[in-house]
Structures are given as structure tokens and as C-alpha cells.
Design a protein around this motif. Structure first.
Motif, PDB file in Angstrom:
ATOM      1  N   LYS A 174      45.631  33.257  31.801  1.00 34.82           N
ATOM      2  CA  LYS A 174      45.110  34.100  30.727  1.00 34.82           C
ATOM      3  C   LYS A 174      44.395  33.268  29.670  1.00 34.82           C
ATOM      4  O   LYS A 174      43.649  33.793  28.860  1.00 34.82           O
ATOM      5  CB  LYS A 174      46.238  34.938  30.108  1.00 34.82           C
ATOM      6  N   VAL A 216      47.689  37.396  35.316  1.00 38.37           N
ATOM      7  CA  VAL A 216      46.228  37.460  35.315  1.00 38.37           C
ATOM      8  C   VAL A 216      45.735  36.616  36.484  1.00 38.37           C
ATOM      9  O   VAL A 216      46.211  35.512  36.688  1.00 38.37           O
ATOM     10  CB  VAL A 216      45.661  36.871  34.004  1.00 38.37           C
ATOM     11  N   LYS A 238      38.172  36.269  35.361  1.00 40.00           N
ATOM     12  CA  LYS A 238      39.560  36.712  35.255  1.00 40.00           C
ATOM     13  C   LYS A 238      39.693  38.222  35.407  1.00 40.00           C
ATOM     14  O   LYS A 238      38.789  38.980  35.076  1.00 40.00           O
ATOM     15  CB  LYS A 238      40.124  36.324  33.882  1.00 40.00           C
ATOM     16  N   SER A 239      40.877  38.632  35.895  1.00 39.24           N
ATOM     17  CA  SER A 239      41.208  40.047  35.902  1.00 39.24           C
ATOM     18  C   SER A 239      41.591  40.453  34.485  1.00 39.24           C
ATOM     19  O   SER A 239      41.691  39.614  33.593  1.00 39.24           O
ATOM     20  CB  SER A 239      42.382  40.307  36.836  1.00 39.24           C
ATOM     21  N   LYS A 240      41.838  41.733  34.300  1.00 38.26           N
ATOM     22  CA  LYS A 240      42.350  42.174  33.001  1.00 38.26           C
ATOM     23  C   LYS A 240      43.771  41.665  32.844  1.00 38.26           C
ATOM     24  O   LYS A 240      44.389  41.216  33.797  1.00 38.26           O
ATOM     25  CB  LYS A 240      42.343  43.711  32.937  1.00 38.26           C
ATOM     26  N   HIS A 242      47.604  42.071  32.700  1.00 32.52           N
ATOM     27  CA  HIS A 242      48.547  43.061  33.218  1.00 32.52           C
ATOM     28  C   HIS A 242      49.958  42.724  32.786  1.00 32.52           C
ATOM     29  O   HIS A 242      50.287  41.569  32.549  1.00 32.52           O
ATOM     30  CB  HIS A 242      48.480  43.099  34.753  1.00 32.52           C
ATOM     31  N   ASP A 247      50.484  43.763  42.384  1.00 31.02           N
ATOM     32  CA  ASP A 247      49.110  44.078  42.736  1.00 31.02           C
ATOM     33  C   ASP A 247      48.100  42.946  42.534  1.00 31.02           C
ATOM     34  O   ASP A 247      47.085  43.128  41.850  1.00 31.02           O
ATOM     35  CB  ASP A 247      48.649  45.329  41.965  1.00 31.02           C
ATOM     36  N   PRO A 248      48.334  41.782  43.109  1.00 27.27           N
ATOM     37  CA  PRO A 248      47.315  40.722  43.045  1.00 27.27           C
ATOM     38  C   PRO A 248      45.994  41.184  43.662  1.00 27.27           C
ATOM     39  O   PRO A 248      44.926  40.754  43.221  1.00 27.27           O
ATOM     40  CB  PRO A 248      47.932  39.570  43.852  1.00 27.27           C
ATOM     41  N   LYS A 251      44.026  43.044  41.082  1.00 23.46           N
ATOM     42  CA  LYS A 251      43.534  42.090  40.081  1.00 23.46           C
ATOM     43  C   LYS A 251      42.358  41.283  40.636  1.00 23.46           C
ATOM     44  O   LYS A 251      41.412  40.968  39.923  1.00 23.46           O
ATOM     45  CB  LYS A 251      44.656  41.134  39.670  1.00 23.46           C
ATOM     46  N   GLU A 254      39.224  43.185  40.270  1.00 24.92           N
ATOM     47  CA  GLU A 254      38.722  43.146  38.885  1.00 24.92           C
ATOM     48  C   GLU A 254      37.988  41.839  38.602  1.00 24.92           C
ATOM     49  O   GLU A 254      36.887  41.840  38.039  1.00 24.92           O
ATOM     50  CB  GLU A 254      39.891  43.281  37.898  1.00 24.92           C
TER      51      GLU A 254
ATOM     52  N   THR B 218      42.550  46.151  48.209  1.00 26.27           N
ATOM     53  CA  THR B 218      42.467  46.058  46.750  1.00 26.27           C
ATOM     54  C   THR B 218      42.760  47.411  46.087  1.00 26.27           C
ATOM     55  O   THR B 218      42.981  47.468  44.887  1.00 26.27           O
ATOM     56  CB  THR B 218      41.072  45.590  46.287  1.00 26.27           C
TER      57      THR B 218
END
Lengths: 314, 296
Positions: A174, A216, A238-240, A242, A247-248, A251, A254, B218
Motif C-alpha cells: 500500500k 493491496v 496497485k489495486s484499491k 481492501h 480475492d487476490p 485485486k 483492478e 477475476t
């Protein structure tokens, strides 16, 4: 020229195996510190290197991992399988804990395998140079950048010298900025009096030490910035944020969307390497191939980027 | 009796850490073990023919005495009584360090229902307890705190009504101070979904006749979540117990446990072990202690 340093985990070795043609074509020499007890993936990677007329350096006294107590199985493998392969050299790691006697013992033991010294915090360089006697450009000494590196390197001026500098600033996912400088060593190593350079690639942020999944997810992608004197920079997509580790895959989607947006902007300087094309394919298929696989793609892209950079003049 | 100093106690406590156990499993030897055991000063109480396993038993005995007990001792008391005593590895399953939200439950047991245990030893503070109990109460039917004598009074007055309380006495026995109240009908379906793995959620849904549509991976999590949230709390809980008893089963450890000293059972049930680690562990605990003290 370029010496990427790998800690030989599964996906590191796969990266070497799959990029072996590129490595050989560009004249790059991977350094591999085996960290797993099982050697079959390592031999598959080495076989690919040899098949492509490339070269590799295998650390025979690893500092990390399952072989850190004894590298005997590695020496045995070199002796039994690669004695006739001049492409494979024995790397001797010299740390602050290594004694001169150990260093020389290791050197004599592997004299058949064109031993290469990797200086990493070693403080007895002067005496080592004396013991080794006359050096030529056929002797390779590799220096991991630290405060004592210049003093250590000056004792080996007659030999070929390579400087390794870690361009990757590891932190929590992050905390990565979107973009930051990586390294300029590929453009400046001749000015430092070196014959080659190296790094530790981008060590991907998969399973943290405890083996957990990240909150993240970050994908790392390097590029040469022609507007900044060819400095290498690195994107962290980066993903948001969480709240859970779940749920990788979601992510990844994203983070990948951020990457696509950047790649598709008109001023993107990222090379469209095979690895990038594969990221594009994953985006299209909405498929998450696993964290190790993503790390492999990022490492492949890094190598392919250097190959293209140095290959342009060929 | 010689006194057991704090530093010796700390060293004995660390002998049962996952670092030592993992090293034994991966390498068949452990330099950490030899230096920690030397620090405990317990070597003199053991005979010349003692093995590594005996060293663990001796250290465990010392830690069992009141005032010295740490989380590992409490967990072992629970596992002996609940998992290996009342139930067995065949009929029940232990979840170690099971993540619920931002908390990690010390131990949960799944048999016909689910029960979670949070250990508060004499060395633990109660600062995080409210938050932990809140999180576990969303996912597990019964919630217990297992505590030292020192905390009992405070706990009885401050814990929510449905939370049960156990104490461990001097003789290492567990007694019930207060029974927990089963709340399986009031659990949170989203919290259950967030605590389990996707393939477990998929199997629970399929147990209730809901087949997951084929989607790119996903998107799988959000699709599963949508379907899962249709279940009522009773169903979600029943499914969790039924499926996780299988996916998290320790039945393949039965043979290993027979070969290890009892004091290491909790460590074995908590560690991620590969099959090839088993023989290394067994040979490590059967090593002569004198030899093991030379592990570097």
C-alpha cells in the motif's frame, strides 16, 4: 554486461528458463543463488541457458534458504553435470562472515568451474587479491554496492568488474508510489570504472514472510525514460485498498486496469515486450494466473527491456 | 527445587515457537533449538540417554507450572481435552490462527457445530478482547474465553452474556466457569463468506444445490459472494462446519502425532507441513540430545 541476481525460487528459475534465448542473445549473465533444496528446476533453467549458448553463475555457498548450511549438493551437481559446460561458472559469495581461508578453499575446490567472486560485505579484499596473484580480464569479480564497495573493488582493477545495485525499494504494497526512479547504473557503470552492472530485478510482492496474501496487490513494471537521460523508472500499479486478504484475483484485475490505462496513454514509454503482451492478454481474458506468475512476467519484462535498450545499437 | 528464572522461562517458551518447529521440519535439525535449550538450563535434569523429544517434554512440564504458562500451554490443554479427548481427528477439526476480519482466532473446533476459543493467559492483556469477541461472534456458534485465574473476576463482569468462560487449574485441567450460549441462528453470512476460501464457498453453495456459473477467475469472488449472501445464517454456518471439517482436516497427521512427543502435538497441528517434513521431524525428535546440542 548485465548480471541479474536471482534468489532461485520456483518463479525465478522459470523466468531464467523462459528468457534464456533473450539473455543469451543480449549477452546477459544471470547469477543464481539456489535457495531450495530440490535442484531439478535449477537444472532445467541451466539446461535452457546452455542450449541457447548463454552463460550463468551459480552460487555454491548460498547465504539464504535451505542450502545456507551447506552448498555441497550444488558443488556435486556442478561436478557431475556441468563439468564440460564452460557456460556455467561457480559463484563464491563473500560476506562479512566469510574468512579468507574459506574463500580460498572454495576457490580451489571449484577451480574447474571458472570461479567468480561475489563481494557482499567482505572485508578482507586486499589479502584475497594478494593471494590470488596476477589477475586478468578473464577473472570476474562482482561487487554488491555498499559503503565499502569502492575500497574493495580497487584491489581488483586488473580483473573484470561488475557492480550490483539494488534499484528496488521494498516496502508494504500500500505504500508504493505510482512511479519512482529505479536505477541509472545501466547508463553509468562505465563511468564508475566497471565492466558490467547488475541488480536484483523487481522482487515481486507476493506472499509476505508469514505466507499471507496482501491487502493491496501491486504489479511492478520498469521502463527506460528517454526524457530523463535514459534513467530506468518503475511503475507500481496497485489495486484499491481492501479490508481483507480475500480475492487476490479481483485485486489483480483492478491493478491490471490501472496498468492498461497507463500503457494506452499516448506518452507511455514502456516497451511492448512479450511480457507486456501477456499482461494485455490476461486483461482481455480477465484471468488471474497467480502471484508467482505475475512476478515472473514483471521480471521477464525487466530483462526484455534491458535487452531491447542494449540491442538497439546492435 | 532450583528456581526457574525469567530468561530460562522465556527460552523454554520459545522452544515451542513455530520458528523452531519449522526449522526441524525443513532441515531435520535446528540451531535455534540447541541455543534455546541450552538457555533453559534444563539439560542437567535429563539423563545422558535423553533425546530431543525428552527435552521438549521437560520444557513443557516446566511451563505448565502456574505463573509460567503461556498461550502454547493453554492451547495444548484445550487441544488435548477437546480435540484429542472428547473428539478425534476423524470426527472433528481444529482451525489454528483462523482469520476473522482483522483478528486471528487462537483455536476453533468444528464437530457438529463450531466453537471458538480465545486464550488469555496470565501473560496476556485484555485490551483487544472486545474486538476479538465481536468478530468471532459473527462467525462461530459458541465463543469461549480460556483464562488464567488472574483475569476471571474481570472477565465474568465484562464479557457479553453469550460468551462462555473456561479456566485452567493448577493440575492443567480445564473447568467451565460459564457455558456459552449457542447463537448459530444469528451469525453474519457476509462475515462467514469473508473468513473462508473461495473453493470452500463454492462447495457450500453446491451442497445447497447452487451451482456457480462459469466466469473468469477475476470475477469469481464477487459472483460467489452474491450467491452466498442468499443463504440464511443457519445454512451458512451448517455449510461452513460441514465443508471445512473436510478441507481443513488434520486426519493425515494421525500417524505423525503418534511418533511425536505429546508436547509437540499443538505445534504439529498449527504448522503447514509437507509430507516429506514428517520423516525429518521424527528423526529430529529422536536425535540424541547431546548430538542436538551441537546443532549449529
Amino acid at each position: 554486461m548485465y548480471h541479474p541476481y536471482f534468489r532461485g525460487k520456483q518463479f525465478d528459475l522459470l523466468t531464467i528458463k523462459e528468457t534464456a534465448p533473450t539473455l543469451a542473445w543480449a549477452g546477459f549473465t544471470p547469477i543464481i543463488e539456489p535457495v531450495r533444496g530440490a535442484l531439478s528446476s535449477l537444472t532445467r533453467a541451466l539446461d535452457a541457458v546452455i542450449e541457447n549458448d548463454g552463460s550463468a553463475i551459480i552460487v555454491v555457498n548460498p547465504e539464504h534458504g535451505e542450502m545456507s548450511e551447506s552448498g555441497e549438493p550444488i558443488s556435486k551437481m556442478l561436478e557431475e553435470t556441468y563439468l564440460d559446460s564452460s557456460e556455467v561458472s561457480a559463484g563464491i559469495l563473500l560476506t562479512a562472515e566469510t574468512s579468507l581461508t574459506e574463500a580460498l578453499g572454495c576457490f580451489n575446490k571449484h577451480s574447474q568451474h571458472t570461479p567468480v567472486f561475489i563481494h557482499s560485505g567482505f572485508t578482507n579484499s586486499k589479502n584475497l587479491a594478494q593471494e590470488l596473484g596476477v589477475l586478468t580480464k578473464n577473472n570476474l569479480h562482482i561487487f554488491v554496492d555498499d559503503s565499502g564497495v569502492k575500497l574493495a573493488a580497487k584491489h581488483f582493477k586488473a580483473a573484470s568488474r561488475v557492480l550490483l545495485r539494488d534499484g528496488f525499494k521494498r516496502r508494504k504494497n500500500k505504500e508504493y508510489p505510482f512511479l519512482e526512479p529505479f536505477s541509472d547504473l545501466h547508463a553509468t557503470y562505465p563511468d564508475e570504472g566497471m565492466d558490467g552492472f547488475g541488480d536484483f530485478l523487481i522482487v515481486g510482492d507476493e506472499y509476505a514472510d508469514g505466507g499471507g496474501l496482501p491487502l493491496v496487490l501491486a504489479i511492478h513494471l520498469t521502463f527506460i525514460d528517454s526524457d530523463q537521460d535514459d534513467m530506468m523508472q518503475i511503475y507500481h500499479f496497485k489495486s484499491k485498498m481492501h479490508a481483507t486478504q480475500q480475492d487476490p484475483a479481483g485485486k489483480f484485475a483492478e491493478a491490471l486496469a490501472v496498468m492498461m490505462e497507463t500503457l494506452d496513454s499516448p506518452d507511455s514509454k514502456v516497451y511492448e515486450t512479450d511480457a507486456v503482451l501477456e499482461f494485455r492478454e490476461l486483461f482481455k481474458k480477465k484471468h488471474f494466473p497467480g502471484l508467482g506468475y505475475i512476478k515472473k512476467l514483471s521480471m521477464s519484462h525487466h530483462i526484455q527491456t534491458f535487452a531491447k535498450y542494449f540491442g538497439q545499437g546492435k | 527445587m532450583r528456581s526457574f528464572y525469567q530468561s530460562q522461562q522465556a527460552a523454554a517458551s520459545k522452544l515451542f515457537s513455530s520458528a523452531v518447529f519449522q526449522e526441524l521440519a525443513r532441515k531435520g535439525r535446528s540451531s535455534l533449538f540447541s541455543s534455546l535449550f541450552a538457555e533453559t538450563g534444563l539439560g542437567t535434569s535429563l539423563g545422558k540417554s535423553a533425546r530431543v523429544g525428552d527435552a521438549f517434554e521437560e520444557a513443557f512440564d516446566r511451563l505448565c507450572r502456574e505463573g509460567s504458562r503461556d498461550e502454547y500451554i493453554y492451547k495444548t490443554a484445550l487441544i488435548r481435552r477437546v480435540l484429542l479427548g472428547r473428539h478425534s481427528l476423524k470426527t472433528a477439526c481444529a482451525l489454528n490462527e483462523f482469520r476473522v476480519g482483522e483478528c486471528k482466532a487462537d483455536l476453533a473446533i468444528l464437530n457438529g457445530t463450531s466453537t471458538v476459543y480465545e486464550v488469555k493467559s496470565e501473560r496476556d492483556s485484555l485490551v483487544r478482547l472486545d474486538k476479538q469477541l465481536g468478530a468471532y461472534s459473527l462467525v462461530f456458534a459458541s465463543v469461549y474465553v480460556v483464562s488464567a485465574e488472574t483475569h476471571l473476576k474481570k472477565l465474568v463482569s465484562s464479557m457479553p452474556e453469550h460468551v462462555g468462560l473456561l479456566r485452567v487449574n493448577n493440575r492443567f485441567q480445564i473447568s467451565i466457569v460459564r457455558e456459552a450460549i449457542d447463537r448459530s441462528a444469528d451469525l453474519s453470512v457476509p462475515a462467514i463468506f469473508d473468513s473462508i476460501r473461495l473453493e470452500e464457498a463454492q462447495r457450500i453453495l453446491s451442497y445447497f444445490g447452487v451451482e456457480t456459473p462459469v466466469v473468469p477467475n477475476t470475477e469469481l469472488c464477487s459472483v460467489l459472494r452474491e450467491h452466498f449472501l442468499v443463504l440464511n445464517p443457519h445454512q451458512a454456518h451448517e455449510g461452513m462446519v460441514r465443508i471445512l471439517k473436510d478441507t481443513r482436516s488434520h486426519i493425515r497427521l494421525s500417524d505423525l502425532l503418534r511418533e511425536l512427543p505429546r508436547s509437540l502435538h499443538t505445534a504439529a497441528l498449527s504448522a503447514p507441513l509437507r509430507k516429506l517434513d514428517h520423516s525429518r521431524l521424527i528423526s529430529a525428535v529422536n536425535t540424541d540430545l547431546q548430538v542436538a546440542l551441537g546443532w549449529r
